[in-house]
Design a protein around this motif. Structure first.
Motif, PDB file in Angstrom:
ATOM      1  N   SER A 235       0.844  -1.194   0.000  1.00 33.33           N
ATOM      2  CA  SER A 235       0.000   0.000   0.000  1.00 33.33           C
ATOM      3  C   SER A 235       0.876   1.240   0.000  1.00 33.33           C
ATOM      4  CB  SER A 235      -0.889   0.021   1.242  1.00 33.33           C
ATOM      5  OG  SER A 235      -1.797  -1.041   1.204  1.00 33.33           O
ATOM      6  N   PHE A 236       0.332   2.317  -0.524  1.00 30.61           N
ATOM      7  CA  PHE A 236       1.073   3.581  -0.468  1.00 30.61           C
ATOM      8  C   PHE A 236       0.086   4.713  -0.156  1.00 30.61           C
ATOM      9  CE2 PHE A 236      -0.062   2.862  -4.911  1.00 30.61           C
ATOM     10  CZ  PHE A 236      -0.563   4.089  -5.319  1.00 30.61           C
ATOM     11  N   PRO A 237       0.594   5.789   0.476  1.00 29.99           N
ATOM     12  CA  PRO A 237      -0.297   6.878   0.888  1.00 29.99           C
ATOM     13  C   PRO A 237      -0.710   7.782  -0.276  1.00 29.99           C
ATOM     14  CG  PRO A 237       1.913   7.143   1.843  1.00 29.99           C
ATOM     15  CD  PRO A 237       1.984   6.002   0.888  1.00 29.99           C
ATOM     16  N   LEU A 238      -1.942   8.241  -0.191  1.00 32.52           N
ATOM     17  CA  LEU A 238      -2.463   9.181  -1.181  1.00 32.52           C
ATOM     18  C   LEU A 238      -3.284  10.222  -0.431  1.00 32.52           C
ATOM     19  CD1 LEU A 238      -3.246  10.065  -4.118  1.00 32.52           C
ATOM     20  CD2 LEU A 238      -5.080   8.381  -4.004  1.00 32.52           C
ATOM     21  N   THR A 239      -3.024  11.470  -0.712  1.00 28.82           N
ATOM     22  CA  THR A 239      -3.809  12.551  -0.105  1.00 28.82           C
ATOM     23  C   THR A 239      -4.734  13.125  -1.160  1.00 28.82           C
ATOM     24  OG1 THR A 239      -2.009  13.077   1.408  1.00 28.82           O
ATOM     25  CG2 THR A 239      -3.695  14.757   1.108  1.00 28.82           C
ATOM     26  N   LEU A 240      -6.020  13.121  -0.844  1.00 23.72           N
ATOM     27  CA  LEU A 240      -7.027  13.662  -1.759  1.00 23.72           C
ATOM     28  C   LEU A 240      -7.483  15.008  -1.225  1.00 23.72           C
ATOM     29  CD1 LEU A 240      -9.089  10.385  -2.151  1.00 23.72           C
ATOM     30  CD2 LEU A 240      -7.380  11.286  -3.747  1.00 23.72           C
ATOM     31  N   ASN A 241      -7.654  15.947  -2.104  1.00 25.73           N
ATOM     32  CA  ASN A 241      -8.054  17.279  -1.696  1.00 25.73           C
ATOM     33  C   ASN A 241      -9.417  17.612  -2.302  1.00 25.73           C
ATOM     34  OD1 ASN A 241      -7.892  19.764  -0.517  1.00 25.73           O
ATOM     35  ND2 ASN A 241      -6.436  20.604  -1.998  1.00 25.73           N
ATOM     36  N   PHE A 242     -10.429  17.716  -1.417  1.00 31.11           N
ATOM     37  CA  PHE A 242     -11.796  18.002  -1.862  1.00 31.11           C
ATOM     38  C   PHE A 242     -12.154  19.458  -1.563  1.00 31.11           C
ATOM     39  CE2 PHE A 242     -11.851  13.435  -1.348  1.00 31.11           C
ATOM     40  CZ  PHE A 242     -12.606  13.005  -2.431  1.00 31.11           C
ATOM     41  N   LYS A 243     -12.962  20.027  -2.435  1.00 31.35           N
ATOM     42  CA  LYS A 243     -13.364  21.417  -2.266  1.00 31.35           C
ATOM     43  C   LYS A 243     -14.119  21.613  -0.947  1.00 31.35           C
ATOM     44  CE  LYS A 243     -15.398  25.187  -4.919  1.00 31.35           C
ATOM     45  NZ  LYS A 243     -16.256  25.539  -6.066  1.00 31.35           N
ATOM     46  N   GLN A 244     -15.072  20.722  -0.640  1.00 36.02           N
ATOM     47  CA  GLN A 244     -15.869  20.861   0.585  1.00 36.02           C
ATOM     48  C   GLN A 244     -15.252  20.103   1.757  1.00 36.02           C
ATOM     49  OE1 GLN A 244     -18.430  22.888   0.556  1.00 36.02           O
ATOM     50  NE2 GLN A 244     -18.540  23.165  -1.671  1.00 36.02           N
ATOM     51  N   ALA A 245     -14.921  18.851   1.558  1.00 39.86           N
ATOM     52  CA  ALA A 245     -14.490  17.984   2.659  1.00 39.86           C
ATOM     53  C   ALA A 245     -13.031  18.223   3.047  1.00 39.86           C
ATOM     54  CB  ALA A 245     -14.697  16.522   2.284  1.00 39.86           C
ATOM     55  N   GLY A 246     -12.288  18.931   2.224  1.00 39.23           N
ATOM     56  CA  GLY A 246     -10.886  19.195   2.530  1.00 39.23           C
ATOM     57  C   GLY A 246     -10.000  18.003   2.230  1.00 39.23           C
ATOM     58  N   GLU A 247      -8.951  17.881   3.044  1.00 46.39           N
ATOM     59  CA  GLU A 247      -7.937  16.866   2.790  1.00 46.39           C
ATOM     60  C   GLU A 247      -8.355  15.512   3.368  1.00 46.39           C
ATOM     61  OE1 GLU A 247      -3.614  18.514   2.782  1.00 46.39           O
ATOM     62  OE2 GLU A 247      -3.776  17.142   4.472  1.00 46.39           O
ATOM     63  N   VAL A 248      -8.230  14.469   2.562  1.00 42.68           N
ATOM     64  CA  VAL A 248      -8.538  13.113   3.024  1.00 42.68           C
ATOM     65  C   VAL A 248      -7.342  12.232   2.685  1.00 42.68           C
ATOM     66  CG1 VAL A 248     -10.145  11.173   2.902  1.00 42.68           C
ATOM     67  CG2 VAL A 248     -10.987  13.495   2.504  1.00 42.68           C
ATOM     68  N   LYS A 249      -6.792  11.597   3.723  1.00 44.46           N
ATOM     69  CA  LYS A 249      -5.648  10.708   3.495  1.00 44.46           C
ATOM     70  C   LYS A 249      -6.122   9.264   3.418  1.00 44.46           C
ATOM     71  CE  LYS A 249      -2.357  13.685   5.919  1.00 44.46           C
ATOM     72  NZ  LYS A 249      -1.616  14.169   4.768  1.00 44.46           N
TER      73      LYS A 249
END
Ligand SMILES: [Cu+2]
Length: 163
Positions: A124-138
């Motif tokens: 597995s490897f880390p991924l950071t998702l950036n949402f306009k409303q929800a913000g950062e999700v790792k």
């Protein structure tokens, strides 16, 4: 004997639950089963897929992503052009209110370029998702075999708006 059997069954289910516990909640967003298609060890690129469910009354947008494994991470779509499938960078990926968006092979995906390390099958490897409303999700992206078909691809539809 019955007790032992129950214990064995219990631990089997516990293992199964752990193996499937691969989803993430961030506010009203639910990110299900981030996975990456296995690539050769010499590959410079890889892609990640997952399902995003939005339980909010407000639509959200995935606007960027980043991962330490890649020099560059982009949001991509597949399009048909001149009879060929091509990929193209997109500015955002919409997740409708009370709806979902499936990132999948042949559709929207997160694309990694200039790989610093090529994750192997099962890793597995880390991924950071950036949402306009929800913000950062790792999230953690698990490398699956190229033949893996996510559960949601078989039947994926939330009929919140049918009335
Ligand atoms: Cu791509």
């Amino acid at each position: 004997m019955k007790t032992i059997k129950n214990i064995l069954l219990g631990s089997l289910f516990a293992l199964t639950a752990t193996a499937n516990a691969h989803d993430y909640k961030a506010g009203d967003l639910h990110i299900d089963h981030p996975w990456s298609k296995q690539v050769p060890p010499t590959s410079q690129v890889a892609a990640a897929f997952f399902n995003i469910m939005n339980h909010s009354n407000t639509g959200d947008e995935l606007i960027s992503a980043s991962s330490p494994i890649a020099g560059k991470t982009e949001l991509h779509a597949h399009i048909h052009e001149d009879g060929m499938m091509k990929m193209r960078e997109v500015e955002k990926i919409d997740v409708p209110a009370h709806g979902s968006q499936m990132l999948k092979p042949g559709g929207y995906h997160v694309m990694f370029f200039n790989l610093k390390e090529v994750p192997e099958l099962g890793e597995s490897f880390p991924l950071t998702l950036n949402f306009k409303q929800a913000g950062e999700v790792k999230v953690e992206v698990k490398v699956e075999e190229a033949t893996y078909v996510p559960e949601g691809m078989k039947e994926q539809k939330m009929d919140h708006d049918q009335h």
